[in-house]
Design a protein around this motif. Sequence first.
Motif, PDB file in Angstrom:
ATOM      1  N   SER A   1       0.853  -1.187   0.000  1.00  0.00           N
ATOM      2  CA  SER A   1       0.000   0.000   0.000  1.00  0.00           C
ATOM      3  C   SER A   1       0.891   1.240   0.000  1.00  0.00           C
ATOM      4  O   SER A   1       1.657   1.472   0.945  1.00  0.00           O
ATOM      5  N   ILE A   2       0.808   2.036  -1.058  1.00  0.00           N
ATOM      6  CA  ILE A   2       1.713   3.183  -1.238  1.00  0.00           C
ATOM      7  C   ILE A   2       1.152   4.392  -0.498  1.00  0.00           C
ATOM      8  O   ILE A   2       0.074   4.900  -0.823  1.00  0.00           O
ATOM      9  N   ARG A   3       1.889   4.864   0.485  1.00  0.00           N
ATOM     10  CA  ARG A   3       1.460   5.994   1.323  1.00  0.00           C
ATOM     11  C   ARG A   3       1.874   7.341   0.733  1.00  0.00           C
ATOM     12  O   ARG A   3       1.115   8.303   0.743  1.00  0.00           O
ATOM     13  N   ARG A   4       3.089   7.410   0.265  1.00  0.00           N
ATOM     14  CA  ARG A   4       3.655   8.633  -0.291  1.00  0.00           C
ATOM     15  C   ARG A   4       4.909   8.228  -1.051  1.00  0.00           C
ATOM     16  O   ARG A   4       5.184   7.029  -1.198  1.00  0.00           O
ATOM     17  N   VAL A   5       5.680   9.198  -1.526  1.00  0.00           N
ATOM     18  CA  VAL A   5       6.908   8.914  -2.257  1.00  0.00           C
ATOM     19  C   VAL A   5       8.037   9.751  -1.683  1.00  0.00           C
ATOM     20  O   VAL A   5       7.872  10.960  -1.453  1.00  0.00           O
ATOM     21  N   ASP A   6       9.157   9.108  -1.430  1.00  0.00           N
ATOM     22  CA  ASP A   6      10.363   9.829  -1.010  1.00  0.00           C
ATOM     23  C   ASP A   6      11.019  10.393  -2.262  1.00  0.00           C
ATOM     24  O   ASP A   6      11.641   9.668  -3.044  1.00  0.00           O
TER      25      ASP A   6
ATOM     26  N   TYR B   1     -12.924   2.678   0.626  1.00  0.00           N
ATOM     27  CA  TYR B   1     -12.945   2.707   2.096  1.00  0.00           C
ATOM     28  C   TYR B   1     -11.541   2.664   2.704  1.00  0.00           C
ATOM     29  O   TYR B   1     -11.401   2.560   3.920  1.00  0.00           O
ATOM     30  N   GLY B   2     -10.515   2.741   1.874  1.00  0.00           N
ATOM     31  CA  GLY B   2      -9.147   2.613   2.397  1.00  0.00           C
ATOM     32  C   GLY B   2      -8.905   1.258   3.029  1.00  0.00           C
ATOM     33  O   GLY B   2      -8.100   1.133   3.948  1.00  0.00           O
ATOM     34  N   ARG B   3      -9.590   0.203   2.520  1.00  0.00           N
ATOM     35  CA  ARG B   3      -9.539  -1.128   3.118  1.00  0.00           C
ATOM     36  C   ARG B   3      -8.878  -2.131   2.173  1.00  0.00           C
ATOM     37  O   ARG B   3      -9.095  -2.101   0.967  1.00  0.00           O
ATOM     38  N   CYS B   4      -8.076  -3.007   2.740  1.00  0.00           N
ATOM     39  CA  CYS B   4      -7.457  -4.066   1.956  1.00  0.00           C
ATOM     40  C   CYS B   4      -7.099  -5.228   2.870  1.00  0.00           C
ATOM     41  O   CYS B   4      -7.361  -5.192   4.072  1.00  0.00           O
ATOM     42  N   ARG B   5      -6.509  -6.242   2.298  1.00  0.00           N
ATOM     43  CA  ARG B   5      -5.938  -7.359   3.050  1.00  0.00           C
ATOM     44  C   ARG B   5      -4.800  -7.914   2.210  1.00  0.00           C
ATOM     45  O   ARG B   5      -4.685  -7.590   1.017  1.00  0.00           O
TER      46      ARG B   5
ATOM     47  N   HIS C   1       2.366  -2.760   4.575  1.00  0.00           N
ATOM     48  CA  HIS C   1       1.756  -4.070   4.313  1.00  0.00           C
ATOM     49  C   HIS C   1       0.258  -4.046   4.591  1.00  0.00           C
ATOM     50  O   HIS C   1      -0.419  -5.061   4.404  1.00  0.00           O
ATOM     51  N   GLU C   2      -0.280  -2.907   5.040  1.00  0.00           N
ATOM     52  CA  GLU C   2      -1.706  -2.781   5.321  1.00  0.00           C
ATOM     53  C   GLU C   2      -2.213  -1.440   4.794  1.00  0.00           C
ATOM     54  O   GLU C   2      -1.439  -0.583   4.380  1.00  0.00           O
ATOM     55  N   CYS C   3      -3.551  -1.283   4.818  1.00  0.00           N
ATOM     56  CA  CYS C   3      -4.171  -0.040   4.357  1.00  0.00           C
ATOM     57  C   CYS C   3      -4.815   0.667   5.535  1.00  0.00           C
ATOM     58  O   CYS C   3      -5.520   0.042   6.329  1.00  0.00           O
ATOM     59  N   PHE C   4      -4.599   1.968   5.639  1.00  0.00           N
ATOM     60  CA  PHE C   4      -5.183   2.749   6.724  1.00  0.00           C
ATOM     61  C   PHE C   4      -5.213   4.216   6.315  1.00  0.00           C
ATOM     62  O   PHE C   4      -4.648   4.599   5.283  1.00  0.00           O
ATOM     63  N   ASP C   5      -5.886   5.024   7.130  1.00  0.00           N
ATOM     64  CA  ASP C   5      -5.952   6.457   6.871  1.00  0.00           C
ATOM     65  C   ASP C   5      -4.743   7.153   7.493  1.00  0.00           C
ATOM     66  O   ASP C   5      -3.808   7.542   6.813  1.00  0.00           O
TER      67      ASP C   5
END
Length: 325
Positions: free
Chosen positions: A67-72, A200-204, A295-299
């Motif tokens: 799950s990609i949060r941002r980019v460095d 929903y920002g949800r995954c597994r 490794h997970e999805c969240f806000d």
Amino acid sequence: MRCVLLFLCLFAFAQTADAQQLWTPAELAARPGEERAGRLGTPDPTGPARSEPRLALPPLPQNLRGSIRRVDTGGEKLVALTFDLCELSDQRAGYDGALVDVLRAHGAAATFFLSGRWMRSHPERTLQLMADPRFEIGSHAWTHGNFAVLSRERMREQLDWTQAQYEQARDELEALAAAKGMPEAAAAAPKSIRVFRFPYGRCRPEALEMLAGMGLAAVQWDVNTMDAGKRAPEAIARDVLRLARPGSIVLAHGNGNGHGTAKALESILPELKARGYRFVTVSDLLASGRAVTSHECFDSRSGDTALYDAIFGEGVTHPRRGRRE
């Protein structure tokens, strides 16, 4: 050298102008009431005309899995503005043309994550977004299914149907551009979607693995405008300007679920530009540095989107009356 640069600038302008000449300014502009969503009497479970996409993408490289949060970006001041256009099976969602007008007025790049069903119910707006070289189209599943709950078969259906609908739309864009004598106007639209956002920002883990195998980068965010919460534009702008940093991915909505988003952009865009930021698509942001993944999805913290499982279940329809929405 100066002549070469002038030629390249004129060529780039011509490409943009050609894309926009497929429609008049009035046809591209926001229309009153178009942003409003409506509910259907009964859910519509039907899929696209073709249930499987023609094209298959190569699997993702290891650095883009998760799950990609941002980019460095190494400090380079790049920001990806993203807008979700969700549509569940029991509604016809809206189109917030006002925020698209603001983006175009500022020449700002952006990525729109479209539900496949939204593409089908908004065919002309879909083509307009696809044809704009500043914009990128991503997938937001067919009917906003919850990938933490859906079966493997239903997850694949949500993905394949959206890819197939996009391919159909691109065929229609090519035909329109050819009919108007400017086939190059369809060149901005890739032949397949390459980025995805989990509803929903949800995954597994199984969902992340499926996306990686299909060549779809799972794009989360590190800045949430919370525009679906009927916040004041000033509050949205304040928080985005406070939280945005090099490599940020900003979440907002373009289907009418956002409130005050267009007005907030009128403050956000010039201020971030003044601070030295450039707006890029998600794909361009990913190409600029190292993806920061989870490794997970969240806000904003681990597990904070899990509440949607109890509220929405599989997520393809709205909760019944009396349940929290």
